[in-house]
Design a protein around this motif. Structure first.
Motif, PDB file in Angstrom:
ATOM      1  N   ARG A  10     -18.912  12.319 -34.305  1.00 23.59           N
ATOM      2  CA  ARG A  10     -20.284  12.409 -34.825  1.00 23.59           C
ATOM      3  C   ARG A  10     -20.744  11.063 -35.399  1.00 23.59           C
ATOM      4  NH1 ARG A  10     -18.102  17.503 -35.749  1.00 23.59           N
ATOM      5  NH2 ARG A  10     -19.439  19.233 -35.092  1.00 23.59           N
ATOM      6  N   GLU A  11     -20.102   9.996 -35.010  1.00 24.78           N
ATOM      7  CA  GLU A  11     -20.417   8.676 -35.561  1.00 24.78           C
ATOM      8  C   GLU A  11     -21.886   8.286 -35.348  1.00 24.78           C
ATOM      9  OE1 GLU A  11     -16.010   8.576 -34.580  1.00 24.78           O
ATOM     10  OE2 GLU A  11     -17.863   9.367 -33.682  1.00 24.78           O
ATOM     11  N   ASN A  12     -22.479   8.729 -34.237  1.00 22.86           N
ATOM     12  CA  ASN A  12     -23.840   8.311 -33.907  1.00 22.86           C
ATOM     13  C   ASN A  12     -24.897   9.353 -34.266  1.00 22.86           C
ATOM     14  OD1 ASN A  12     -23.061   5.762 -32.819  1.00 22.86           O
ATOM     15  ND2 ASN A  12     -22.365   6.812 -30.955  1.00 22.86           N
ATOM     16  N   TYR A  13     -24.494  10.389 -34.996  1.00 20.07           N
ATOM     17  CA  TYR A  13     -25.454  11.373 -35.479  1.00 20.07           C
ATOM     18  C   TYR A  13     -26.217  10.780 -36.669  1.00 20.07           C
ATOM     19  CZ  TYR A  13     -23.328  15.297 -32.866  1.00 20.07           C
ATOM     20  OH  TYR A  13     -22.868  16.143 -31.899  1.00 20.07           O
ATOM     21  N   PHE A  14     -27.430  11.293 -36.856  1.00 18.00           N
ATOM     22  CA  PHE A  14     -28.202  10.962 -38.047  1.00 18.00           C
ATOM     23  C   PHE A  14     -28.043  12.085 -39.070  1.00 18.00           C
ATOM     24  CE2 PHE A  14     -30.131   8.265 -34.863  1.00 18.00           C
ATOM     25  CZ  PHE A  14     -30.367   7.079 -35.559  1.00 18.00           C
ATOM     26  N   PRO A  15     -28.243  11.795 -40.360  1.00 17.84           N
ATOM     27  CA  PRO A  15     -28.052  12.827 -41.391  1.00 17.84           C
ATOM     28  C   PRO A  15     -28.783  14.131 -41.114  1.00 17.84           C
ATOM     29  CG  PRO A  15     -28.294  10.698 -42.443  1.00 17.84           C
ATOM     30  CD  PRO A  15     -28.542  10.479 -40.969  1.00 17.84           C
ATOM     31  N   ARG A  16     -29.989  14.062 -40.562  1.00 16.40           N
ATOM     32  CA  ARG A  16     -30.767  15.282 -40.302  1.00 16.40           C
ATOM     33  C   ARG A  16     -30.106  16.176 -39.257  1.00 16.40           C
ATOM     34  NH1 ARG A  16     -33.412  11.048 -37.842  1.00 16.40           N
ATOM     35  NH2 ARG A  16     -33.635  11.176 -35.555  1.00 16.40           N
ATOM     36  N   GLU A  17     -29.182  15.621 -38.486  1.00 19.41           N
ATOM     37  CA  GLU A  17     -28.501  16.391 -37.435  1.00 19.41           C
ATOM     38  C   GLU A  17     -27.199  17.017 -37.931  1.00 19.41           C
ATOM     39  OE1 GLU A  17     -29.587  14.031 -33.392  1.00 19.41           O
ATOM     40  OE2 GLU A  17     -28.453  12.849 -34.852  1.00 19.41           O
ATOM     41  N   LEU A  18     -26.901  16.879 -39.224  1.00 19.16           N
ATOM     42  CA  LEU A  18     -25.654  17.372 -39.796  1.00 19.16           C
ATOM     43  C   LEU A  18     -25.916  18.533 -40.748  1.00 19.16           C
ATOM     44  CD1 LEU A  18     -24.028  13.949 -40.753  1.00 19.16           C
ATOM     45  CD2 LEU A  18     -23.619  15.269 -38.665  1.00 19.16           C
ATOM     46  N   SER A  19     -24.911  19.390 -40.899  1.00 15.03           N
ATOM     47  CA  SER A  19     -24.982  20.443 -41.915  1.00 15.03           C
ATOM     48  C   SER A  19     -24.780  19.836 -43.299  1.00 15.03           C
ATOM     49  CB  SER A  19     -23.898  21.498 -41.648  1.00 15.03           C
ATOM     50  OG  SER A  19     -22.612  20.933 -41.901  1.00 15.03           O
ATOM     51  N   GLY A  20     -25.026  20.659 -44.344  1.00 13.94           N
ATOM     52  CA  GLY A  20     -24.829  20.172 -45.703  1.00 13.94           C
ATOM     53  C   GLY A  20     -23.403  19.721 -45.951  1.00 13.94           C
ATOM     54  N   GLY A  21     -22.437  20.504 -45.473  1.00  9.54           N
ATOM     55  CA  GLY A  21     -21.034  20.132 -45.645  1.00  9.54           C
ATOM     56  C   GLY A  21     -20.680  18.849 -44.931  1.00  9.54           C
TER      57      GLY A  21
END
Length: 342
Positions: free
Chosen positions: A159-170
């Motif tokens: 998930r290195e290239n994900y942006f914060p909005r694409e991640l769950s809270g955890g």
């Protein structure tokens, strides 16, 4: 065995808010009482707090909202300068450190994680984790290598290239943890890092935190208002009230011997079966070893089935297998249900 030197030492630490904190302290002999604050337009957020944190220890500081726990951690790190007192980090007096020295200490020795993740929304996971190394002036190659290591460490590989909005809270909190670890801090400060998470994710993050600590063995000051979280994570717990450190003890001592009614209320619903050891409640009179014995270090919940099913006392042994006491059914019931509560 000699006691190790503290990693952090706080001595008579005060943080007072108001029009003249220094003068207020001086007028009351640097030891104002609760009544002295009434009508003074001053608030004692941290009041004469002293404690040590040892290398590799997880010290939990907890209390209700407004008890002073978050102010304390900010005073230790000098994010908010204390009004008075002493803070030593590896023997260095932080109260005498210049702003430039403090910046270097925060960049190289301190890692910080807060309740609100504080991720940069326009940066990817990898870039967020590498950011403190970028601020420190590390080369791109070095910071990306280190960031990849930290992303893998917290279980976000891929998930290195994900942006914060694409991640769950955890997952966002894992990024925050990875970022705080990227600089290789000696000391880790965490201020209610999991309180904004759903219960299941929170439990998962506690598990992750304990896994990381087994690997990293950091010296940690962890703020929470959740006693279950405190006893699950902490080597020792400090409870604050009105800016004062009311009690500092291991979870077992705090549950079995609360310092006052305030601490007693905090520990009232503590899972005693997971906190108190057999050795703490056993009779000191040994009985003969008979093949069914219980280690003194075992939690009473793990030993309850054996003890409650036996009509006779069962020997309690030390780590070398020597009988050091005994526990019976009545003692076990009393340990599990103090004051007759079932």
């Amino acid at each position: 065995m000699t006691t190790p030197q503290p990693k952090i030492s706080c001595r008579n630490l005060w943080k007072i808010f108001g029009p003249d904190p220094d003068g207020f302290l001086a007028r009351h002999g640097h030891a104002p009482q609760t009544a002295d604050f009434a009508g003074s337009r001053h608030i004692g957020a941290v009041c004469g707090v002293s404690f040590d944190v040892y290398p590799g220890e997880i010290l939990i500081v907890m209390g209700l909202s407004g008890s002073g726990k978050s102010t304390l951690i900010r005073a230790i790190t000098r994010l908010n300068d204390p009004t008075s007192g002493e803070v030593l980090l590896d023997g260095q007096d932080l109260m005498k450190a210049s702003q430039a020295e403090l910046i270097e200490l925060r960049r190289h020795k301190m890692g910080m994680v807060f309740q609100h993740f504080g991720l940069l929304p326009h940066r990817t996971v990898l870039s967020n984790v590498a950011f403190p190394l970028e601020v420190r002036g590390a080369s791109r190659e070095e910071r990306e290598r280190r960031a990849h290591e930290m992303v893998k460490l917290v279980g976000l590989e891929g998930r290195e290239n994900y942006f914060p909005r694409e991640l769950s809270g955890g997952q966002q909190q894992r990024v925050g943890i990875a970022r705080s670890l990227a600089v290789g801090p000696d000391i880790w400060f965490l201020d209610e890092p999991f309180s904004a998470l759903d219960p299941l994710i929170r439990r998962e993050m506690q598990d992750e935190f304990l896994r990381l600590q087994k690997v990293l063995k950091k010296t940690i000051v962890f703020i929470t208002h959740d006693f279950e979280e405190a006893i699950r994570l902490g080597d020792r717990i400090g409870i604050m009230k009105d800016g004062k450190l009311v009690q500092l003890a291991t979870p077992e001592v705090m549950v079995s011997s609360p310092a006052d009614d305030y601490v007693r209320e905090f520990t009232r619903n503590a899972p005693r079966d997971r906190v108190i050891t057999v050795g703490a409640v056993a009779s000191p009179v040994p009985v003969p070893l008979n093949g069914v014995n219980i280690l003194a270090s075992a939690k009473i919940g793990d030993a309850a089935a054996i003890v409650l099913s036996s009509d006779k006392p069962i020997a309690v042994t030390d780590d070398q297998g020597r009988s050091i006491g005994a526990i019976d059914r009545e003692t076990m019931i009393r340990a599990l249900y103090p004051e007759g509560r079932a």
